[in-house]
Design a protein around this motif. Sequence first.
Motif, PDB file in Angstrom:
ATOM      1  N   VAL A   1       0.807  -1.159   0.019  1.00  0.00           N
ATOM      2  CA  VAL A   1      -0.089   0.020   0.117  1.00  0.00           C
ATOM      3  C   VAL A   1       0.874   1.324   0.133  1.00  0.00           C
ATOM      4  O   VAL A   1       0.474   2.132  -0.293  1.00  0.00           O
ATOM      5  CB  VAL A   1      -0.936   0.034   1.216  1.00  0.00           C
ATOM      6  N   ALA A   2       1.992   1.056   0.395  1.00  0.00           N
ATOM      7  CA  ALA A   2       2.913   2.259   0.436  1.00  0.00           C
ATOM      8  C   ALA A   2       3.168   3.138  -0.854  1.00  0.00           C
ATOM      9  O   ALA A   2       3.002   4.327  -0.852  1.00  0.00           O
ATOM     10  CB  ALA A   2       4.398   1.778   1.200  1.00  0.00           C
ATOM     11  N   PRO A   3       3.500   2.357  -1.962  1.00  0.00           N
ATOM     12  CA  PRO A   3       3.547   3.208  -3.202  1.00  0.00           C
ATOM     13  C   PRO A   3       2.294   4.066  -3.617  1.00  0.00           C
ATOM     14  O   PRO A   3       2.232   4.988  -3.913  1.00  0.00           O
ATOM     15  CB  PRO A   3       3.797   2.285  -4.162  1.00  0.00           C
ATOM     16  N   LEU A   4       1.142   3.300  -3.242  1.00  0.00           N
ATOM     17  CA  LEU A   4      -0.099   3.918  -3.391  1.00  0.00           C
ATOM     18  C   LEU A   4      -0.575   5.197  -2.649  1.00  0.00           C
ATOM     19  O   LEU A   4      -0.901   6.342  -3.045  1.00  0.00           O
ATOM     20  CB  LEU A   4      -1.451   2.854  -3.612  1.00  0.00           C
ATOM     21  N   SER A   5      -0.147   4.979  -1.339  1.00  0.00           N
ATOM     22  CA  SER A   5      -0.202   6.224  -0.350  1.00  0.00           C
ATOM     23  C   SER A   5       0.591   7.234  -0.777  1.00  0.00           C
ATOM     24  O   SER A   5       0.333   8.295  -0.696  1.00  0.00           O
ATOM     25  CB  SER A   5      -0.163   5.780   0.959  1.00  0.00           C
ATOM     26  N   PHE A   6       1.734   6.896  -1.309  1.00  0.00           N
ATOM     27  CA  PHE A   6       2.804   8.070  -1.546  1.00  0.00           C
ATOM     28  C   PHE A   6       2.331   8.727  -2.734  1.00  0.00           C
ATOM     29  O   PHE A   6       2.547  10.078  -3.155  1.00  0.00           O
ATOM     30  CB  PHE A   6       4.303   7.499  -1.892  1.00  0.00           C
ATOM     31  N   ALA A   7       1.974   7.960  -3.773  1.00  0.00           N
ATOM     32  CA  ALA A   7       1.147   8.851  -4.995  1.00  0.00           C
ATOM     33  C   ALA A   7       0.114   9.565  -4.788  1.00  0.00           C
ATOM     34  O   ALA A   7      -0.148  10.903  -5.131  1.00  0.00           O
ATOM     35  CB  ALA A   7       0.743   7.737  -5.957  1.00  0.00           C
ATOM     36  N   LEU A   8      -0.844   9.061  -3.803  1.00  0.00           N
ATOM     37  CA  LEU A   8      -2.106   9.959  -3.394  1.00  0.00           C
ATOM     38  C   LEU A   8      -1.509  11.162  -2.561  1.00  0.00           C
ATOM     39  O   LEU A   8      -2.093  12.078  -2.969  1.00  0.00           O
ATOM     40  CB  LEU A   8      -2.647   9.098  -2.641  1.00  0.00           C
ATOM     41  N   ALA A   9      -0.571  10.880  -1.752  1.00  0.00           N
ATOM     42  CA  ALA A   9       0.063  12.121  -1.096  1.00  0.00           C
ATOM     43  C   ALA A   9       0.626  13.042  -1.949  1.00  0.00           C
ATOM     44  O   ALA A   9       0.456  14.290  -1.660  1.00  0.00           O
ATOM     45  CB  ALA A   9       0.891  11.694   0.070  1.00  0.00           C
ATOM     46  N   GLY A  10       1.273  12.625  -2.985  1.00  0.00           N
ATOM     47  CA  GLY A  10       1.683  13.529  -3.898  1.00  0.00           C
ATOM     48  C   GLY A  10       0.684  14.370  -4.787  1.00  0.00           C
ATOM     49  O   GLY A  10       0.955  15.607  -4.981  1.00  0.00           O
TER      50      GLY A  10
ATOM     51  N   ASN B   1       0.001  18.720  -3.904  1.00  0.00           N
ATOM     52  CA  ASN B   1      -0.074  19.766  -5.103  1.00  0.00           C
ATOM     53  C   ASN B   1      -1.306  20.603  -4.912  1.00  0.00           C
ATOM     54  O   ASN B   1      -1.272  21.769  -5.497  1.00  0.00           O
ATOM     55  CB  ASN B   1      -0.147  19.025  -6.555  1.00  0.00           C
ATOM     56  N   PHE B   2      -2.207  20.358  -4.325  1.00  0.00           N
ATOM     57  CA  PHE B   2      -3.679  20.998  -4.271  1.00  0.00           C
ATOM     58  C   PHE B   2      -3.255  21.970  -2.873  1.00  0.00           C
ATOM     59  O   PHE B   2      -3.331  23.036  -3.191  1.00  0.00           O
ATOM     60  CB  PHE B   2      -4.841  20.156  -4.014  1.00  0.00           C
ATOM     61  N   ASN B   3      -3.206  21.517  -1.772  1.00  0.00           N
ATOM     62  CA  ASN B   3      -3.037  22.189  -0.645  1.00  0.00           C
ATOM     63  C   ASN B   3      -2.576  21.155   0.436  1.00  0.00           C
ATOM     64  O   ASN B   3      -2.994  20.210   0.660  1.00  0.00           O
ATOM     65  CB  ASN B   3      -4.381  22.907  -0.235  1.00  0.00           C
ATOM     66  N   LEU B   4      -1.666  21.426   1.234  1.00  0.00           N
ATOM     67  CA  LEU B   4      -0.957  20.653   2.189  1.00  0.00           C
ATOM     68  C   LEU B   4      -2.012  20.414   3.301  1.00  0.00           C
ATOM     69  O   LEU B   4      -2.099  19.448   3.799  1.00  0.00           O
ATOM     70  CB  LEU B   4       0.038  21.298   3.026  1.00  0.00           C
ATOM     71  N   THR B   5      -3.090  21.543   3.633  1.00  0.00           N
ATOM     72  CA  THR B   5      -4.109  21.423   4.511  1.00  0.00           C
ATOM     73  C   THR B   5      -5.008  20.174   4.153  1.00  0.00           C
ATOM     74  O   THR B   5      -5.520  19.578   5.023  1.00  0.00           O
ATOM     75  CB  THR B   5      -4.670  22.797   4.869  1.00  0.00           C
ATOM     76  N   ILE B   6      -5.357  20.222   2.838  1.00  0.00           N
ATOM     77  CA  ILE B   6      -6.310  19.212   2.411  1.00  0.00           C
ATOM     78  C   ILE B   6      -5.717  17.665   2.607  1.00  0.00           C
ATOM     79  O   ILE B   6      -6.349  16.850   3.159  1.00  0.00           O
ATOM     80  CB  ILE B   6      -6.384  19.385   0.720  1.00  0.00           C
TER      81      ILE B   6
ATOM     82  N   VAL C   1      -7.524  15.197   4.946  1.00  0.00           N
ATOM     83  CA  VAL C   1      -7.948  13.783   4.195  1.00  0.00           C
ATOM     84  C   VAL C   1      -7.397  12.412   5.045  1.00  0.00           C
ATOM     85  O   VAL C   1      -8.178  11.594   5.339  1.00  0.00           O
ATOM     86  CB  VAL C   1      -7.529  13.579   2.893  1.00  0.00           C
ATOM     87  N   ALA C   2      -6.334  12.717   5.417  1.00  0.00           N
ATOM     88  CA  ALA C   2      -5.517  11.677   6.310  1.00  0.00           C
ATOM     89  C   ALA C   2      -6.157  11.542   7.608  1.00  0.00           C
ATOM     90  O   ALA C   2      -6.465  10.452   8.158  1.00  0.00           O
ATOM     91  CB  ALA C   2      -3.859  12.015   6.238  1.00  0.00           C
ATOM     92  N   GLY C   3      -6.289  12.699   8.279  1.00  0.00           N
ATOM     93  CA  GLY C   3      -6.878  12.526   9.590  1.00  0.00           C
ATOM     94  C   GLY C   3      -8.296  12.138   9.579  1.00  0.00           C
ATOM     95  O   GLY C   3      -9.051  11.257  10.370  1.00  0.00           O
ATOM     96  N   SER C   4      -9.207  12.461   8.363  1.00  0.00           N
ATOM     97  CA  SER C   4     -10.521  11.866   8.212  1.00  0.00           C
ATOM     98  C   SER C   4     -10.390  10.176   8.028  1.00  0.00           C
ATOM     99  O   SER C   4     -11.404   9.642   8.550  1.00  0.00           O
ATOM    100  CB  SER C   4     -11.058  12.396   7.016  1.00  0.00           C
ATOM    101  N   ILE C   5      -9.395   9.879   7.249  1.00  0.00           N
ATOM    102  CA  ILE C   5      -9.186   8.325   7.044  1.00  0.00           C
ATOM    103  C   ILE C   5      -9.069   7.624   8.299  1.00  0.00           C
ATOM    104  O   ILE C   5      -9.700   6.521   8.679  1.00  0.00           O
ATOM    105  CB  ILE C   5      -8.395   8.083   5.828  1.00  0.00           C
TER     106      ILE C   5
END
Length: 60
Positions: free
Chosen positions: A16-25, A29-34, A38-42
Amino acid sequence: MLGRVMSLGMFSAFGVAPLSFALAGILVNFNLTILFTVAGSIMLITSFSLAANPSVRKIN
């Protein structure tokens, strides 16, 4: 039995690590707050759903 469970856990973590790195990247790009929202909501949704499951609460 412990070795099989541990191998499944390690496989899922490394898989799952490569998928999470791609999603985080993508999200950074949109916003660090987002990204952190999203991570806290999950994490909250996962913990509340596990806390609501009676079979998980009865694990000894």
